[in-house]
Motif scaffolding. Structure first.
Motif, mmCIF file in Angstrom:
data_model
loop_
_atom_site.group_PDB
_atom_site.id
_atom_site.type_symbol
_atom_site.label_atom_id
_atom_site.label_comp_id
_atom_site.label_asym_id
_atom_site.label_seq_id
_atom_site.Cartn_x
_atom_site.Cartn_y
_atom_site.Cartn_z
ATOM 1 N N MET A 1 0.843 -1.168 0.000
ATOM 2 C CA MET A 1 0.000 0.000 0.000
ATOM 3 C C MET A 1 0.889 1.231 0.000
ATOM 4 N N ASN A 2 0.686 2.175 -0.920
ATOM 5 C CA ASN A 2 1.479 3.391 -0.944
ATOM 6 C C ASN A 2 0.756 4.521 -0.225
ATOM 7 N N ASP A 3 1.435 5.670 -0.089
ATOM 8 C CA ASP A 3 0.883 6.776 0.685
ATOM 9 C C ASP A 3 -0.379 7.382 0.104
ATOM 10 N N SER A 4 -0.627 7.217 -1.181
ATOM 11 C CA SER A 4 -1.824 7.802 -1.774
ATOM 12 C C SER A 4 -2.886 6.746 -2.091
ATOM 13 N N ASP A 5 -2.777 5.588 -1.488
ATOM 14 C CA ASP A 5 -3.753 4.513 -1.670
ATOM 15 C C ASP A 5 -5.127 4.988 -1.193
ATOM 16 N N ARG A 49 -0.695 3.247 9.703
ATOM 17 C CA ARG A 49 0.456 3.573 8.874
ATOM 18 C C ARG A 49 1.763 3.716 9.639
ATOM 19 N N GLY A 50 1.721 3.652 10.976
ATOM 20 C CA GLY A 50 2.931 3.861 11.755
ATOM 21 C C GLY A 50 3.382 5.307 11.733
ATOM 22 N N LEU A 73 -14.709 5.611 12.786
ATOM 23 C CA LEU A 73 -13.644 6.513 12.367
ATOM 24 C C LEU A 73 -13.077 5.993 11.061
ATOM 25 N N GLU A 74 -12.979 6.874 10.077
ATOM 26 C CA GLU A 74 -12.414 6.504 8.787
ATOM 27 C C GLU A 74 -11.233 7.418 8.480
ATOM 28 N N LEU A 75 -10.129 6.813 8.046
ATOM 29 C CA LEU A 75 -8.947 7.544 7.602
ATOM 30 C C LEU A 75 -8.702 7.242 6.141
ATOM 31 N N VAL A 76 -8.359 8.269 5.373
ATOM 32 C CA VAL A 76 -8.041 8.112 3.958
ATOM 33 C C VAL A 76 -6.754 8.881 3.685
ATOM 34 N N ALA A 77 -5.793 8.224 3.009
ATOM 35 C CA ALA A 77 -4.549 8.893 2.624
ATOM 36 C C ALA A 77 -4.840 9.853 1.482
ATOM 37 N N THR A 98 -8.491 17.127 8.488
ATOM 38 C CA THR A 98 -7.257 16.703 7.833
ATOM 39 C C THR A 98 -6.112 16.760 8.833
ATOM 40 N N MET A 99 -5.233 15.748 8.766
ATOM 41 C CA MET A 99 -4.048 15.699 9.609
ATOM 42 C C MET A 99 -2.834 15.524 8.713
ATOM 43 N N GLU A 100 -1.699 15.997 9.209
ATOM 44 C CA GLU A 100 -0.427 15.738 8.539
ATOM 45 C C GLU A 100 0.428 14.920 9.479
ATOM 46 N N GLY A 101 1.096 13.940 8.891
ATOM 47 C CA GLY A 101 1.942 13.061 9.683
ATOM 48 C C GLY A 101 3.417 13.330 9.447
ATOM 49 N N ALA A 102 4.208 12.806 10.370
ATOM 50 C CA ALA A 102 5.678 12.940 10.249
ATOM 51 C C ALA A 102 6.311 11.570 10.258
#
Length: 102
Positions: A1-5, A49-50, A73-77, A98-102
């Protein structure tokens, strides 16, 4: 699975009426505090996604979640490190953002 899946990550949410936050939020009509919903989204993102949340870009609270109610709860990249989150109770959207991850 890639980041934009586009395949979402979905998990149930439920906050027990005995949760200590309900005593002060609010004593006569308890609701799940927004910070608990955001924390649930951050923990789900880490599990999926870690990824650690760097910032919440936006969040719109549309309706309250009550003690013992079941929500989803639903998360979408949405790209490299950007994720959309939505909390629903049945067909009602309670929170989206929207959230941003590190």
């Amino acid at each position: 699975m890639n980041d934009s899946d586009p395949v979402p990550f979905v998990c149930p949410l439920r906050f027990d009426a005995a949760h200590p936050s309900f005593a002060g939020h609010f004593p006569s009509r308890p609701i799940v505090a927004g910070v608990l919903l955001l924390e649930a989204a951050a923990l789900a993102l880490r599990r999926w996604r870690g990824v650690t949340v760097r910032q919440v870009v936006d969040a719109k609270f549309l309706a309250p979640l009550l003690p013992d109610e079941v929500a989803e709860l639903e998360l979408v990249a949405m790209g490299e490190a950007r994720f959309r989150f939505t909390v629903r109770r049945g067909t009602d959207t309670l929170l989206r953002g929207t959230m941003e991850g590190a």
